[in-house]
Design a protein around this motif. Structure first.
Motif, mmCIF file in Angstrom:
data_model
loop_
_atom_site.group_PDB
_atom_site.id
_atom_site.type_symbol
_atom_site.label_atom_id
_atom_site.label_comp_id
_atom_site.label_asym_id
_atom_site.label_seq_id
_atom_site.Cartn_x
_atom_site.Cartn_y
_atom_site.Cartn_z
ATOM 1 N N ASN A 166 30.266 84.857 -10.194
ATOM 2 C CA ASN A 166 29.825 83.697 -10.962
ATOM 3 C C ASN A 166 28.478 84.022 -11.590
ATOM 4 O O ASN A 166 27.526 84.376 -10.874
ATOM 5 C CB ASN A 166 29.715 82.478 -10.041
ATOM 6 N N ALA A 167 28.375 83.908 -12.881
ATOM 7 C CA ALA A 167 27.125 84.209 -13.595
ATOM 8 C C ALA A 167 25.958 83.415 -13.017
ATOM 9 O O ALA A 167 24.821 83.904 -12.965
ATOM 10 C CB ALA A 167 27.286 83.917 -15.080
ATOM 11 N N GLU A 168 26.225 82.224 -12.567
ATOM 12 C CA GLU A 168 25.205 81.350 -11.987
ATOM 13 C C GLU A 168 24.525 82.010 -10.775
ATOM 14 O O GLU A 168 23.330 81.816 -10.545
ATOM 15 C CB GLU A 168 25.898 80.049 -11.562
ATOM 16 N N CYS A 172 21.823 83.376 -14.206
ATOM 17 C CA CYS A 172 22.171 82.966 -15.566
ATOM 18 C C CYS A 172 22.255 81.444 -15.594
ATOM 19 O O CYS A 172 22.619 80.820 -14.610
ATOM 20 C CB CYS A 172 23.511 83.561 -15.984
ATOM 21 N N ALA A 173 21.931 80.879 -16.726
ATOM 22 C CA ALA A 173 21.919 79.417 -16.853
ATOM 23 C C ALA A 173 23.301 78.868 -17.185
ATOM 24 O O ALA A 173 23.442 77.926 -17.939
ATOM 25 C CB ALA A 173 20.917 79.012 -17.930
ATOM 26 N N ALA A 174 24.324 79.462 -16.603
ATOM 27 C CA ALA A 174 25.689 79.001 -16.870
ATOM 28 C C ALA A 174 26.541 79.242 -15.639
ATOM 29 O O ALA A 174 26.388 80.244 -14.940
ATOM 30 C CB ALA A 174 26.278 79.762 -18.047
ATOM 31 N N LYS A 175 27.439 78.312 -15.379
ATOM 32 C CA LYS A 175 28.423 78.506 -14.326
ATOM 33 C C LYS A 175 29.640 79.121 -15.002
ATOM 34 O O LYS A 175 30.346 78.451 -15.753
ATOM 35 C CB LYS A 175 28.779 77.167 -13.679
ATOM 36 N N ARG A 176 29.845 80.397 -14.797
ATOM 37 C CA ARG A 176 30.941 81.107 -15.469
ATOM 38 C C ARG A 176 31.549 82.096 -14.485
ATOM 39 O O ARG A 176 31.011 83.188 -14.271
ATOM 40 C CB ARG A 176 30.423 81.821 -16.709
ATOM 41 N N LYS A 177 32.653 81.705 -13.905
ATOM 42 C CA LYS A 177 33.332 82.565 -12.930
ATOM 43 C C LYS A 177 34.297 83.496 -13.664
ATOM 44 O O LYS A 177 35.057 83.043 -14.519
ATOM 45 C CB LYS A 177 34.100 81.724 -11.908
ATOM 46 N N ARG A 178 34.241 84.758 -13.310
ATOM 47 C CA ARG A 178 35.107 85.766 -13.912
ATOM 48 C C ARG A 178 35.569 86.741 -12.854
ATOM 49 O O ARG A 178 34.843 87.078 -11.924
ATOM 50 C CB ARG A 178 34.385 86.555 -15.013
#
Length: 183
Positions: A166-168, A172-178
């Motif tokens: 998770n970018a968070e 990072c100022a975003a919740k972005r799961k990859r």
């Protein structure tokens, strides 16, 4: 993006690898890739529009506007860094769970066809390392897609690991799961 042992080692980060090609069908993104990669390597890098063409010896290059070598046999690829289409795996795609669950194995839509092209490219060019990214769904242990992905990579000679990041968690100022893949 396919990375190779670098012929211009002094000007590359780390001095070991540089890009020789990228694959993008969107003209605007092609321009961006040309600009960024050229600034990084100092060389004009081929940009191929169709992922499936990477398994061929030559393909239509958007930069040179002619057929170019996909892989130079004298400089075999070292690492292939690329995501494959997530369009049909994404939660945003309006598919029922069962349809999404078997996209890769049925080679459906852009996700299935680009994954198929990726595995053909890895095997054809004997690329030893693959690093990739896709949507969180790829790592879902209840999904046939994860099983099919791991089994296909194993059959191609790769030991693969898929991990959700998770970018968070990395400031990072975003919740972005990859899903991140190393094979």
């Amino acid at each position: 993006m396919v990375l190779r042992e670098c012929p211009i080692a002094d000007s590359c980060v780390g001095g070991m690898i540089c890009a020789n090609s990228s694959c993008e069908s969107d003209k605007r993104k092609q321009k961006f890739i040309k600009k960024v990669v050229h600034a990084f390597t100092g060389e004009a890098v081929c940009v191929f529009a169709e992922y499936a063409d990477l398994a061929n010896k030559t393909a239509e290059c958007a930069l040179h506007r002619c057929k170019c070598l996909v892989t130079d046999p004298s400089k075999p690829p070292l690492i292939h860094i690329a995501g494959f289409s997530c369009k049909d795996l994404s939660k945003l795609k309006s598919m029922k769970g069962e349809q999404r669950a078997c996209v890769l194995s049925q080679r459906q839509g852009s996700s299935g066809t680009t994954f198929d092209a990726l595995t053909k490219d890895l095997v054809t060019h004997e690329i030893p390392i693959y690093i990739g990214e896709n949507v969180e769904e790829l790592a879902n242990v209840k999904s046939d897609n994860l099983f099919y992905f791991l089994e296909t990579m194993r059959e191609a000679g790769y030991a693969a690991v898929v991990q959700v990041l998770n970018a968070e968690d990395y400031k990072c100022a975003a919740k972005r799961k990859r899903s991140w893949i190393i094979a």
